[in-house]
Design an enzyme around this catalytic site. Structure first.
Site, PDB file in Angstrom:
ATOM      1  N   CYS A   1       0.872  -1.164   0.000  1.00 25.63           N
ATOM      2  CA  CYS A   1       0.000   0.000   0.000  1.00 25.63           C
ATOM      3  C   CYS A   1       0.908   1.212   0.000  1.00 25.63           C
ATOM      4  CB  CYS A   1      -0.828   0.053   1.288  1.00 25.63           C
ATOM      5  SG  CYS A   1      -1.785  -1.428   1.583  1.00 25.63           S
TER       6      CYS A   1
ATOM      7  N   ARG B   1       1.104   2.067  -5.971  1.00 25.43           N
ATOM      8  CA  ARG B   1       1.335   1.016  -4.975  1.00 25.43           C
ATOM      9  C   ARG B   1       0.060   0.250  -4.632  1.00 25.43           C
ATOM     10  NH1 ARG B   1       6.203   1.562  -2.343  1.00 25.43           N
ATOM     11  NH2 ARG B   1       5.435   0.275  -0.646  1.00 25.43           N
TER      12      ARG B   1
ATOM     13  N   TRP C   1      -3.688  -1.703  -1.454  1.00 26.06           N
ATOM     14  CA  TRP C   1      -3.722  -2.911  -2.276  1.00 26.06           C
ATOM     15  C   TRP C   1      -4.123  -4.017  -1.310  1.00 26.06           C
ATOM     16  CZ3 TRP C   1      -1.082  -7.658  -2.842  1.00 26.06           C
ATOM     17  CH2 TRP C   1      -1.265  -8.291  -4.087  1.00 26.06           C
TER      18      TRP C   1
ATOM     19  N   ASN D   1       1.140  -0.219   6.149  1.00 21.75           N
ATOM     20  CA  ASN D   1       1.516  -0.992   4.961  1.00 21.75           C
ATOM     21  C   ASN D   1       2.281  -2.206   5.456  1.00 21.75           C
ATOM     22  OD1 ASN D   1       2.393  -1.891   2.448  1.00 21.75           O
ATOM     23  ND2 ASN D   1       4.143  -0.498   2.435  1.00 21.75           N
ATOM     24  N   GLY D   2       1.857  -3.397   5.031  1.00 19.03           N
ATOM     25  CA  GLY D   2       2.535  -4.619   5.475  1.00 19.03           C
ATOM     26  C   GLY D   2       1.495  -5.627   5.933  1.00 19.03           C
TER      27      GLY D   2
ATOM     28  N   GLU E   1       9.888 -11.999 -21.211  1.00 19.37           N
ATOM     29  CA  GLU E   1       9.632 -10.622 -20.775  1.00 19.37           C
ATOM     30  C   GLU E   1       8.622  -9.937 -21.699  1.00 19.37           C
ATOM     31  OE1 GLU E   1       9.913  -8.871 -18.327  1.00 19.37           O
ATOM     32  OE2 GLU E   1       9.858  -6.798 -18.992  1.00 19.37           O
TER      33      GLU E   1
ATOM     34  N   LYS F   1       5.059  -8.483 -20.398  1.00 18.29           N
ATOM     35  CA  LYS F   1       4.666  -7.092 -20.605  1.00 18.29           C
ATOM     36  C   LYS F   1       3.326  -7.025 -21.334  1.00 18.29           C
ATOM     37  CE  LYS F   1       6.823  -5.361 -18.745  1.00 18.29           C
ATOM     38  NZ  LYS F   1       7.928  -5.280 -17.828  1.00 18.29           N
TER      39      LYS F   1
ATOM     40  N   GLU G   1       0.415  -8.228 -18.924  1.00 18.13           N
ATOM     41  CA  GLU G   1       0.104  -7.405 -17.756  1.00 18.13           C
ATOM     42  C   GLU G   1      -0.587  -6.091 -18.119  1.00 18.13           C
ATOM     43  OE1 GLU G   1       3.196  -5.839 -15.113  1.00 18.13           O
ATOM     44  OE2 GLU G   1       4.601  -5.759 -16.764  1.00 18.13           O
TER      45      GLU G   1
ATOM     46  N   HIS H   1       7.313 -29.553 -28.774  1.00 17.05           N
ATOM     47  CA  HIS H   1       7.099 -30.553 -27.720  1.00 17.05           C
ATOM     48  C   HIS H   1       5.753 -30.367 -27.018  1.00 17.05           C
ATOM     49  CE1 HIS H   1      11.094 -32.129 -28.283  1.00 17.05           C
ATOM     50  NE2 HIS H   1      11.559 -30.887 -28.257  1.00 17.05           N
TER      51      HIS H   1
ATOM     52  N   LYS I   1       2.749  -1.879  -8.090  1.00 19.14           N
ATOM     53  CA  LYS I   1       4.145  -1.687  -8.487  1.00 19.14           C
ATOM     54  C   LYS I   1       5.095  -2.478  -7.613  1.00 19.14           C
ATOM     55  CE  LYS I   1       7.427   0.302 -10.828  1.00 19.14           C
ATOM     56  NZ  LYS I   1       7.633  -0.259 -12.174  1.00 19.14           N
TER      57      LYS I   1
HETATM   58  C1  AGP Z   1       6.872  -6.145 -14.335  1.00 18.11           C
HETATM   59  O1  AGP Z   1       6.430  -5.273 -15.284  1.00 18.11           O
HETATM   60  C2  AGP Z   1       6.182  -6.130 -13.039  1.00 18.11           C
HETATM   61  N1  AGP Z   1       5.911  -4.863 -12.521  1.00 18.11           N
HETATM   62  C3  AGP Z   1       6.698  -7.142 -12.008  1.00 18.11           C
HETATM   63  O2  AGP Z   1       6.854  -8.373 -12.637  1.00 18.11           O
HETATM   64  C4  AGP Z   1       7.996  -6.776 -11.246  1.00 18.11           C
HETATM   65  O3  AGP Z   1       9.096  -6.841 -12.095  1.00 18.11           O
HETATM   66  C5  AGP Z   1       8.145  -7.737 -10.049  1.00 18.11           C
HETATM   67  O4  AGP Z   1       7.055  -7.569  -9.198  1.00 18.11           O
HETATM   68  C6  AGP Z   1       9.443  -7.537  -9.299  1.00 18.11           C
HETATM   69  O5  AGP Z   1       9.556  -6.256  -8.765  1.00 18.11           O
HETATM   70  P1  AGP Z   1      10.927  -5.727  -8.178  1.00 18.11           P
HETATM   71  O6  AGP Z   1      11.896  -5.609  -9.300  1.00 18.11           O
HETATM   72  O7  AGP Z   1      10.586  -4.406  -7.571  1.00 18.11           O
HETATM   73  O8  AGP Z   1      11.402  -6.720  -7.169  1.00 18.11           O
END
Ligand code: AGP
Length: 586
Positions: free
Chosen positions: A2, A27, A68, A94-95, A461, A465, A468, A484, A581
């Site tokens: 959060c 966040r 979140w 947060n936590g 990757e 991208k 997501e 396979h 994030k």
């Molecule tokens: C990627 O676009 C995402 N936001 C996600 O996979 C991210 O890379 C992952 O949560 C790891 O985050 P970090 O690098 O802050 O540890």
């Protein structure tokens, strides 16, 4: 996971809290709320975005939260801030409070009434339990009962001060003249001050407009440094781009340059190792996987790569290695848990992060910072290419120090690494072509990404991208694996993105392209070689580079492809659904 904020000073707390929360919305955006001391304590909190809040009160002391959800569904009732029974104490958290159930049961027995399903609410009631006219004393007593992770900010209607504590969740203090700020992340208050105090785990702070006292959890005073941040507030804003993600894609040449300059200017990290284990999550994991190919190629030592969440299941075999943890935020709970485990075992460790003073820095022996600047879009872009820059630099330098490459080869590789900023700029020249490709993809529901060797992690990757931010079902595969099993899913017109660099994988990639074309896939290739056009439906020309460095240009082209597809589909690009994030829960 959060965003939390606090303010005490001379400005409108409502304005400061709302501005700061907006900067932290990445966040989490399940709910938002503020508590302001306005003669009495007043609270407004709602499910959904910060813009839903209707605040018709103000004051000069307050706290705020953007959520979140972890415990309790996202609704008004479970939104922060939480109050005690008297309605005088307010907290944001947060936590995760791991022992909240047992604390809650005890507090209920003692007569406290709870209004939410969250773990966080127990904190307000614990402070109330111990409050005897002194928020600081009650706060210390309350947090001594908490197990788990927390960044907490608390106020009391009768006292002009803020109390805060940090353990395994980020918290920073902004230092202004006759005003102070608290936040999960620096951009929250950067438009007010660039002087910050970064709190470490196990620290509590007592804040008034003119003072910040920091203590350890036992109450012993600690001297803290004030640091100056040189990102401007503008750096953390959109700067004229439609989305943060696009701005951040375009910032990559600068970010790669800055990261490389800082790496070159720092002293050598003298570490001895014969094996490497890399641990990371999501995009950072893909950087680690790319790093594996580069490190093995240059150092000829084994490199294993683990997801942060899987590292704990690795049995304790008789092994020793350098553990590298990659996390742009420095706060990803899965990666932090792995780093704690490696530290307990006693492995030498290196952290790669974009956030100065973030939690990962507490668990590793050495830190290499990426200089991407603040990344606000949930999709990681510039932090990925700066992580690659750091891993390539580390591999090239280690190879040189071990006498595995000649000085000439070293210079050649370093020059190519320096050229990546420019190579990425050249990718931007292909944007129109990429937009054309995105129009084809935007109409589809499923797609594949294929690559071999170094470009297999880039296929993963690219697919991450795409899914997501566009919500199209995209999967990345090693191109040789298609036959396979996954090839059974190829249907008429299904887009397959093929990464075809001019290296030892070239011929085999073309064979795989032919295999999927024969099954009527629509093949979009990324290649520097124009001959590839003969074999595919659509070619995106990427700049010619030393093939070892092809992940840089391919990754950036795929970022643009996802961005434009998501834009055509009208998605919330910077804040995709169900994502945040920084993922601070395991
Ligand atoms: C990627 O676009 C995402 N936001 C996600 O996979 C991210 O890379 C992952 O949560 C790891 O985050 P970090 O690098 O802050 O540890």
């Amino acid at each position: 996971m959060c965003g939390i904020v606090g303010y005490i000073g001379f400005r409108s707390a409502r304005e400061v809290l709302l501005n700061s929360l907006k900067k932290l919305e990445y966040r989490g955006y399940d709910s938002a709320g503020v508590a302001i001391i306005s003669e009495e304590l007043k609270i407004e909190k709602k499910k959904g975005y910060i813009d839903n809040l209707k605040i018709d009160f103000d004051g000069s002391v307050g706290i705020g939260h953007t959520r979140w959800a972890t415990h309790g569904i996202p609704d008004d009732r479970n939104a922060h801030p939480f109050t005690d029974c008297s309605g005088k104490i307010a907290i944001v958290h947060n936590g995760i409070i791991e022992n909240y159930m047992e604390l809650k049961e005890k507090l209920i027995e003692e007569g406290h009434q709870f209004k939410s399903d969250t773990d966080s609410e127990v904190i307000a009631h614990l402070i109330e339990k111990y409050y005897q006219g002194n928020l600081k004393d009650a706060f210390f007593k309350a947090i001594s009962h908490l197990r788990g992770s927390f960044a907490i900010v608390a106020i009391h209607a009768d006292e002009r001060k803020i109390m805060a504590a940090k353990k395994d969740s980020p918290l920073v203090v902004g230092i202004g003249d006759h005003e102070k700020f608290l936040a999960s992340d620096i951009p929250a208050f950067l438009s007010y001050t660039n002087r910050v105090m970064i709190l470490k785990d196990g620290e509590v702070c007592e804040v008034t407009e003119d003072m910040v006292n920091v203590y350890d959890f036992s109450g012993k005073k600690i001297e803290k440094k004030i640091e100056k941040i040189n990102w401007s507030a503008e750096d953390a804003e959109k700067g004229g781009y439609e989305h943060f993600m696009l701005k951040e894609i375009y910032e990559q040449p600068r970010a790669i340059d800055d990261t490389l300059h800082s790496l070159i200017s720092r002293n050598e990290i003298g570490m001895d190792f014969e094996k490497i284990v890399i641990v990371a999550c999501g995009t950072s994991y893909h950087a680690g996987l790319t790093g594996k190919y580069v490190l093995e190629n240059l150092l000829h030592i084994p490199v294993e790569v683990y997801y942060g969440s899987e590292y704990r299941y690795r049995a304790e075999v008789n092994d020793s290695y350098l553990a590298i943890f990659i996390t742009q935020s420095g706060e990803t709970a899965d990666t932090l848990a792995a780093a704690k485990r490696a530290k307990e075992i006693g492995f030498p460790s290196l952290g790669i992060t974009n956030v100065v003073g973030s939690s990962i820095t507490n668990y590793v022996d050495h830190v290499l910072y990426t200089y991407a600047g603040p990344e606000i879009g949930v999709a990681a872009t510039k932090t990925f290419t700066t992580q690659l820059t750091t891993l390539y630099y580390f591999a090239i330098n280690s190879a040189m120090n071990r006498g595995l490459i000649s000085k000439t080869k070293y210079r050649e590789l370093m020059n190519t690494l320096r050229e990546m900023a420019h190579a990425v700029e050249e990718v931007f020249e292909e944007e129109e072509k990429i937009i054309e490709a995105s129009k084809i993809i935007a109409e589809k529901e499923h797609m594949f990404y294929i690559g071999r060797g170094l470009n297999y992690p880039i296929a993963l990757e690219g697919a991450l991208k795409m899914k997501e931010i566009s919500y199209i079902h995209a999967e990345g595969y090693p191109a040789g694996e298609l036959k396979h099993g996954p090839i059974a899913l190829i249907s008429n017109g299904m887009p397959v993105i093929a990464l075809v660099p001019e290296d030892s994988t070239y011929e085999k990639m073309l064979s795989n392209v032919k295999e999927v074309s024969a099954r009527n896939a629509y093949v979009i290739a990324l290649s520097p070689n124009e001959d590839v056009e003969k074999y595919v439906d659509f070619l995106i020309r990427v700049p010619k580079t030393d093939p070892l460095f092809s992940p840089f240009v391919n990754a950036v082209a795929l970022q643009l492809l996802s961005y434009h597809t998501a834009k055509l589909l009208g998605r919330e690009i910077d804040k995709p659904k169900n994502l945040a994030k920084s993922v601070t829960v395991e």
